[in-house]
Scaffold this active site. Sequence first.
Site, PDB file in Angstrom:
ATOM      1  N   VAL A  11      31.148 -12.896  30.584  1.00 40.43           N
ATOM      2  CA  VAL A  11      30.853 -13.770  29.454  1.00 40.43           C
ATOM      3  C   VAL A  11      32.107 -14.104  28.650  1.00 40.43           C
ATOM      4  O   VAL A  11      32.393 -15.266  28.372  1.00 40.43           O
ATOM      5  CB  VAL A  11      29.766 -13.115  28.560  1.00 40.43           C
ATOM      6  CG1 VAL A  11      29.660 -13.814  27.218  1.00 40.43           C
ATOM      7  CG2 VAL A  11      28.421 -13.153  29.279  1.00 40.43           C
ATOM      8  N   LYS A  35      42.777  -5.167  33.690  1.00 39.77           N
ATOM      9  CA  LYS A  35      42.187  -6.507  33.687  1.00 39.77           C
ATOM     10  C   LYS A  35      43.129  -7.505  33.008  1.00 39.77           C
ATOM     11  O   LYS A  35      43.382  -8.600  33.510  1.00 39.77           O
ATOM     12  CB  LYS A  35      40.881  -6.447  32.875  1.00 39.77           C
ATOM     13  CG  LYS A  35      39.709  -7.088  33.552  1.00 39.77           C
ATOM     14  CD  LYS A  35      38.463  -6.953  32.695  1.00 39.77           C
ATOM     15  CE  LYS A  35      37.285  -6.558  33.551  1.00 39.77           C
ATOM     16  NZ  LYS A  35      36.017  -6.561  32.843  1.00 39.77           N
ATOM     17  N   THR A  86      26.377  -4.415  27.260  1.00 39.30           N
ATOM     18  CA  THR A  86      25.263  -3.686  26.633  1.00 39.30           C
ATOM     19  C   THR A  86      24.360  -3.160  27.763  1.00 39.30           C
ATOM     20  O   THR A  86      23.225  -3.602  27.910  1.00 39.30           O
ATOM     21  CB  THR A  86      24.443  -4.587  25.682  1.00 39.30           C
ATOM     22  OG1 THR A  86      24.151  -5.837  26.366  1.00 39.30           O
ATOM     23  CG2 THR A  86      25.180  -4.888  24.411  1.00 39.30           C
ATOM     24  N   ARG A 154      24.741 -18.361  33.671  1.00 42.44           N
ATOM     25  CA  ARG A 154      24.381 -17.599  34.872  1.00 42.44           C
ATOM     26  C   ARG A 154      25.633 -17.357  35.690  1.00 42.44           C
ATOM     27  O   ARG A 154      26.423 -18.276  35.878  1.00 42.44           O
ATOM     28  CB  ARG A 154      23.412 -18.408  35.750  1.00 42.44           C
ATOM     29  CG  ARG A 154      22.055 -18.631  35.172  1.00 42.44           C
ATOM     30  CD  ARG A 154      21.349 -19.742  35.923  1.00 42.44           C
ATOM     31  NE  ARG A 154      22.079 -21.008  35.826  1.00 42.44           N
ATOM     32  CZ  ARG A 154      21.816 -22.100  36.554  1.00 42.44           C
ATOM     33  NH1 ARG A 154      20.851 -22.090  37.440  1.00 42.44           N
ATOM     34  NH2 ARG A 154      22.518 -23.210  36.399  1.00 42.44           N
ATOM     35  N   ASN A 211      15.021 -14.078  28.816  1.00 44.42           N
ATOM     36  CA  ASN A 211      15.268 -13.344  30.063  1.00 44.42           C
ATOM     37  C   ASN A 211      13.992 -12.681  30.576  1.00 44.42           C
ATOM     38  O   ASN A 211      13.730 -12.667  31.775  1.00 44.42           O
ATOM     39  CB  ASN A 211      16.366 -12.298  29.856  1.00 44.42           C
ATOM     40  CG  ASN A 211      17.745 -12.906  30.075  1.00 44.42           C
ATOM     41  OD1 ASN A 211      17.858 -14.102  30.326  1.00 44.42           O
ATOM     42  ND2 ASN A 211      18.778 -12.107  29.988  1.00 44.42           N
ATOM     43  N   GLY A 256      11.323 -13.880  46.744  1.00 45.27           N
ATOM     44  CA  GLY A 256      12.422 -13.224  47.463  1.00 45.27           C
ATOM     45  C   GLY A 256      12.438 -11.751  47.115  1.00 45.27           C
ATOM     46  O   GLY A 256      11.418 -11.190  46.702  1.00 45.27           O
ATOM     47  N   CYS A 263      21.584  -8.570  34.095  1.00 43.71           N
ATOM     48  CA  CYS A 263      20.829  -8.965  32.894  1.00 43.71           C
ATOM     49  C   CYS A 263      19.335  -8.669  32.945  1.00 43.71           C
ATOM     50  O   CYS A 263      18.834  -7.903  32.130  1.00 43.71           O
ATOM     51  CB  CYS A 263      21.067 -10.444  32.599  1.00 43.71           C
ATOM     52  SG  CYS A 263      22.769 -10.774  32.139  1.00 43.71           S
ATOM     53  N   LYS A 266      18.078  -4.879  32.920  1.00 43.56           N
ATOM     54  CA  LYS A 266      18.368  -4.137  31.685  1.00 43.56           C
ATOM     55  C   LYS A 266      17.689  -4.773  30.468  1.00 43.56           C
ATOM     56  O   LYS A 266      17.208  -4.080  29.574  1.00 43.56           O
ATOM     57  CB  LYS A 266      19.880  -3.990  31.476  1.00 43.56           C
ATOM     58  CG  LYS A 266      20.569  -5.176  30.842  1.00 43.56           C
ATOM     59  CD  LYS A 266      22.014  -4.857  30.492  1.00 43.56           C
ATOM     60  CE  LYS A 266      22.780  -6.086  30.038  1.00 43.56           C
ATOM     61  NZ  LYS A 266      22.328  -6.708  28.805  1.00 43.56           N
ATOM     62  N   ARG A 331      25.376  -5.347  40.595  1.00 42.03           N
ATOM     63  CA  ARG A 331      24.525  -4.561  39.706  1.00 42.03           C
ATOM     64  C   ARG A 331      23.042  -4.827  39.974  1.00 42.03           C
ATOM     65  O   ARG A 331      22.599  -5.958  39.975  1.00 42.03           O
ATOM     66  CB  ARG A 331      24.870  -4.855  38.232  1.00 42.03           C
ATOM     67  CG  ARG A 331      26.239  -4.278  37.839  1.00 42.03           C
ATOM     68  CD  ARG A 331      26.608  -4.588  36.415  1.00 42.03           C
ATOM     69  NE  ARG A 331      27.227  -5.898  36.262  1.00 42.03           N
ATOM     70  CZ  ARG A 331      27.775  -6.340  35.114  1.00 42.03           C
ATOM     71  NH1 ARG A 331      27.755  -5.576  34.032  1.00 42.03           N
ATOM     72  NH2 ARG A 331      28.323  -7.530  35.053  1.00 42.03           N
TER      73      ARG A 331
HETATM   74  N1  LIG Z   1      26.958 -11.410  32.987  1.00 41.87           N
HETATM   75  C1  LIG Z   1      26.125 -12.370  32.642  1.00 41.87           C
HETATM   76  O1  LIG Z   1      25.744 -13.219  33.449  1.00 41.87           O
HETATM   77  C2  LIG Z   1      25.632 -12.475  31.219  1.00 41.87           C
HETATM   78  C3  LIG Z   1      24.976 -13.635  30.799  1.00 41.87           C
HETATM   79  C4  LIG Z   1      24.532 -13.721  29.491  1.00 41.87           C
HETATM   80  C5  LIG Z   1      24.729 -12.667  28.625  1.00 41.87           C
HETATM   81  N2  LIG Z   1      25.343 -11.543  29.068  1.00 41.87           N
HETATM   82  C6  LIG Z   1      25.565 -10.452  28.104  1.00 41.87           C
HETATM   83  O2  LIG Z   1      26.923 -10.508  27.663  1.00 41.87           O
HETATM   84  C7  LIG Z   1      27.429  -9.195  27.437  1.00 41.87           C
HETATM   85  C8  LIG Z   1      28.672  -8.974  28.271  1.00 41.87           C
HETATM   86  O3  LIG Z   1      28.300  -9.036  29.629  1.00 41.87           O
HETATM   87  P1  LIG Z   1      29.393  -9.125  30.803  1.00 41.87           P
HETATM   88  O4  LIG Z   1      28.632  -9.261  32.064  1.00 41.87           O
HETATM   89  O5  LIG Z   1      30.417 -10.122  30.435  1.00 41.87           O
HETATM   90  O6  LIG Z   1      30.011  -7.640  30.692  1.00 41.87           O
HETATM   91  P2  LIG Z   1      31.254  -7.032  31.494  1.00 41.87           P
HETATM   92  O7  LIG Z   1      30.930  -5.608  31.710  1.00 41.87           O
HETATM   93  O8  LIG Z   1      31.606  -7.900  32.646  1.00 41.87           O
HETATM   94  O9  LIG Z   1      32.465  -7.142  30.435  1.00 41.87           O
HETATM   95  C9  LIG Z   1      32.527  -6.436  29.244  1.00 41.87           C
HETATM   96  C10 LIG Z   1      34.003  -6.185  28.925  1.00 41.87           C
HETATM   97  O10 LIG Z   1      34.111  -5.661  27.608  1.00 41.87           O
HETATM   98  C11 LIG Z   1      35.230  -4.776  27.586  1.00 41.87           C
HETATM   99  N3  LIG Z   1      35.148  -3.942  26.384  1.00 41.87           N
HETATM  100  C12 LIG Z   1      34.243  -2.996  26.057  1.00 41.87           C
HETATM  101  N4  LIG Z   1      34.497  -2.503  24.823  1.00 41.87           N
HETATM  102  C13 LIG Z   1      35.589  -3.156  24.351  1.00 41.87           C
HETATM  103  C14 LIG Z   1      36.310  -3.113  23.121  1.00 41.87           C
HETATM  104  N5  LIG Z   1      35.971  -2.306  22.127  1.00 41.87           N
HETATM  105  N6  LIG Z   1      37.374  -3.927  22.996  1.00 41.87           N
HETATM  106  C15 LIG Z   1      37.736  -4.762  23.993  1.00 41.87           C
HETATM  107  N7  LIG Z   1      37.072  -4.862  25.151  1.00 41.87           N
HETATM  108  C16 LIG Z   1      36.003  -4.070  25.334  1.00 41.87           C
HETATM  109  C17 LIG Z   1      35.118  -4.046  28.900  1.00 41.87           C
HETATM  110  O11 LIG Z   1      36.335  -3.454  29.270  1.00 41.87           O
HETATM  111  C18 LIG Z   1      34.676  -5.185  29.840  1.00 41.87           C
HETATM  112  O12 LIG Z   1      35.789  -5.787  30.461  1.00 41.87           O
HETATM  113  C19 LIG Z   1      26.269  -8.242  27.759  1.00 41.87           C
HETATM  114  O13 LIG Z   1      25.577  -7.939  26.583  1.00 41.87           O
HETATM  115  C20 LIG Z   1      25.400  -9.060  28.686  1.00 41.87           C
HETATM  116  O14 LIG Z   1      24.046  -8.660  28.634  1.00 41.87           O
HETATM  117  C21 LIG Z   1      25.824 -11.428  30.328  1.00 41.87           C
END
Ligand SMILES: NC(=O)c1ccc[n+]([C@@H]2O[C@H](COP(=O)([O-])OP(=O)(O)OC[C@H]3O[C@@H](n4cnc5c(N)ncnc54)[C@H](O)[C@@H]3O)[C@@H](O)[C@H]2O)c1
Length: 432
Positions: A11, A35, A86, A154, A211, A256, A263, A266, A331
């Site tokens: 994100v 990263k 999260t 997405r 979701n 499927g 997402c 969880k 995941r």
């Molecule tokens: N992945 C998706 O498709 C998606 C879509 C919509 C919403 N979301 C939501 O967005 C949020 C992030 O999801 P994601 O998939 O991008 O997660 P992710 O695990 O890919 O990335 C999270 C990043 O945050 C970093 N991080 C954690 N604590 C930190 C801090 N204090 N300072 C700096 N960096 C820190 C981690 O090192 C990691 O790189 C979640 O709540 C998720 O539910 C995800």
Amino acid sequence: MKICMIGTGYVGLVSGACFADLGNTVWCVDKNKQKINMLNNNKIPIFEPGLKELVYKNYTSGRLKFTPDLSLGVKNSDIVFICVGTPTSEKNRSAELKYVFGAANELASYINKFKIIVTKSTVPVCTGDKIEKIILKKKQKRLFEVISNPEFLREGEAIRDFRFPDRIIVGSNNKKATKKLESLYEPLIKKGAKFLSTNRRGAEIIKYASNAFLATKISYINEIANLCEKTGVNVEDVSIGIGLDQRIGGRFLRPGPAYGGSCFPKDTKAITVTGDLFKTNLSIIKAVIKSNEKRRKFLTKRVVKILSNKVKNKKITFLGVTFKPNTDDMRQSSSLLMVPFLLKKGAKITYYDPSGKKKEFSNHKNLLFCNNINDACNKADLLIIHTEWEEFKALDFKKLSRNKKFMIFDMRNLYSVESMKKKGFKYYSIGR
Ligand SMILES: NC(=O)c1ccc[n+]([C@@H]2O[C@H](COP(=O)([O-])OP(=O)(O)OC[C@H]3O[C@@H](n4cnc5c(N)ncnc54)[C@H](O)[C@@H]3O)[C@@H](O)[C@H]2O)c1
């Protein structure tokens, strides 16, 4: 505008790059130094179509910056997005908020002038209130506003989804902050995105409710597919038949494997915990979670049945192991249950996935990654199409099977039953 993204995952990185592409200056901060090093060396830590080019373009223009230093990002920005993970808590099924609260606590130290703090992470209702309290321990109220702007992109379609969202939701108890976010998103609103402002808690619930609804649609059609199988009906006709009703809509009605990814599993769990906390039984969502868990086992058993209960020494090929195409995200993918289960029963498994070898499968015996479809299918007894990547949609089965005529279990209904029959393959699919 000057923006800071805390968390440079799916994100944070995608929205950071897209905000930069709209002309903003964006600091992407992540605790994970590896990263950040990769990104500063033009390497992308995740698989997302089009992202490398977008990051490169904006990085070289100087609008997109990567740093592990949170103070740099926060001090130089007017809007700070919290985009950390999260995941499901290890203690119960709720959302783990330690990363969000940790980020709030850390960023508070660097507030040097008025900032809008935006929660983009998916967080339970009332989390914004808690973030505000955390920051208030370090900074006065006049120096910040906490608002919610949930993300709906997405994986695999993330850039397109960011640029052409159906809607942008801003939850805020402050009109000025809402206006500021509206102007940040103005280029997208001009192109047709709907902008909806609500209060902070409202936006938090909208994300989970969306979701959970989509997960419900998937589980619903999966169960209807089971009924179709028993009654000689083609589930695709049923999907079209019900989807044509505009009150229902045709999307998310393809049966499927169980839904997976970072997402839906969880978020469905977390919202039921929130419901219980507020003495509200979200019984429909609880049923969806159960149905989805059953689905994983149901399809695994079906594989065993296709092999007439003789799994030992059978060579099974998985095409695709990610939970959906165009992502490397494993995941909660149903392959994580299926593959170890079948290995335990004595199967010999090869797999190919366009996003590469999976660390999740590195410690298994009799499990081999092949870097092309042809090798993966060599001498297979059963071919399982697990994920609907583009390159699996027009396979030459005769050539792949080398006339051995393996069985095929197409979990994504990519092929027509008739044509596979004509070709002489034992072909199984979903709900047909
Ligand atoms: N992945 C998706 O498709 C998606 C879509 C919509 C919403 N979301 C939501 O967005 C949020 C992030 O999801 P994601 O998939 O991008 O997660 P992710 O695990 O890919 O990335 C999270 C990043 O945050 C970093 N991080 C954690 N604590 C930190 C801090 N204090 N300072 C700096 N960096 C820190 C981690 O090192 C990691 O790189 C979640 O709540 C998720 O539910 C995800």
